[in-house]
Enzyme design. Sequence first.
Site, PDB file in Angstrom:
ATOM      1  CD  GLU A   7      -7.230   6.248   5.636  1.00 50.78           C
ATOM      2  OE1 GLU A   7      -7.918   6.121   4.603  1.00 50.78           O
ATOM      3  OE2 GLU A   7      -6.135   6.845   5.652  1.00 50.78           O
ATOM      4  CG  ASP A  48      -1.580   5.627   3.088  1.00 48.57           C
ATOM      5  OD1 ASP A  48      -1.952   5.228   1.967  1.00 48.57           O
ATOM      6  OD2 ASP A  48      -2.355   6.215   3.883  1.00 48.57           O
ATOM      7  CG  HIS A  72      -2.004   1.006   1.221  1.00 48.73           C
ATOM      8  ND1 HIS A  72      -3.325   0.722   1.472  1.00 48.73           N
ATOM      9  CD2 HIS A  72      -1.968   2.329   0.970  1.00 48.73           C
ATOM     10  CE1 HIS A  72      -4.047   1.822   1.401  1.00 48.73           C
ATOM     11  NE2 HIS A  72      -3.237   2.822   1.095  1.00 48.73           N
TER      12      HIS A  72
END
EC number: 3.5.4.4
Length: 385
Positions: free
Chosen positions: A216, A305, A24
Amino acid sequence: MTSQTIANAPTSDQIRRAPKVLLHDHLDGGLRPGTVVDLARGTGYTDLPHTDPDKLALWFHQAADSGSLERYLETFTHTVGVMQTRDALVRVAAECAEDLAEDGVVYAEVRYAPEQHLEDGLTLEEVVEAVNEGFRLGEWRARENGHRIRVGALLTAMRHAARALEIAELANAYRDQGVVGFDIAGAEAGHPPTRHLDAFEYLKRENNHFTIHAGEAFGLPSIWQALQWCGADRLGHGVRIIDDIQVRDDGTVELGRLAAYVRDKRIPLELCPSSNLQTGAASSYADHPIGLLRRLHFRATVNTDNRLMSHTSMSREFEHLVEAFGYTLDDMQWFTVNAMKSAFIPFDERLAMINDVIKPGYAELKSEWLFRQTASTSASSLTEG
Ligand SMILES: O=c1[nH]cnc2c1ncn2[C@@H]1O[C@H](CO)[C@@H](O)[C@H]1O
Ligand SMILES: [Zn+2]
């Protein structure tokens, strides 16, 4: 402390050299600050808050450190703003692969939203081809520098927009040509993934893979929809699954039905600790749910991220976790094997990565303490004697 317990705490250098797998990472969240400045100059983008790379890096980090996902996402205006030409996309993708390789990442799935790169007239196909070309160039340059990395692309559709089916078709068209799967991202609250059911159903009919940003900024309903309505293979973040886990005062743990499903079905969680601290999904590394999820043997993985906004790298994420939870090379290997098992490339390739790259890499690092020279046996003391 015995030599072995010393050997159990990985050094920063070992963390960097350890083979790592990243599932990710956003292409438009990982630019080098100097590249943002260069590209802005070259493409006539005049909205940057700073033109000094150091100041700009700090600005991204601070602006993203807002406690809200919506404000965090506003910073992407500037990276997306300078990624509108073929050359810019090739450069950013190449540097991404090089930077990850330099950091010890051996396999990465990097995502971006093609629909956000059309402002200067590129077509969706041209965007995908430019990024693929950049990844191949970066892999090659990394190899020239002694690093091996393989990078696959995930095509993201923005959850507030209405192009998910088109992007899913694009991901399918470029399958086996650099694109390994699909994702949806963007502000979570108010934009449920079920709005894009047509895209997910299409991908399932095509036997393709997808992950969904869920759990999230919004909790269990979002995770439940992503899995049970949309059929996601993995959860982007998924950190709020913690809301369905009860830890009692006596230390016993009870999983709700959804948490039990996620664990039982080995659903991969693409956890991103530093990003969560910035958007308010966790308050500190030590309090981050990854500690409990690892203890409970969820299929947890560690991810960056957005390396620019979160001022991070895979090594930094692991350094924070080593400090917060006392993780060893065995824990790092566990997270890395989890990630490799959860990748979207074929099973035989995942297995070969685990057996021929990851496990030997960790075995090598774990044996280093055996050969460490102490002061009494160092070359200088021997020759001096
Ligand atoms: O943590 C996140 N949650 C949701 N969306 C995100 C996150 N990070 C980045 N993006 C969004 O994904 C787009 C494509 O890469 C980025 O432009 C950003 O808007
Ligand atoms: Zn993300």
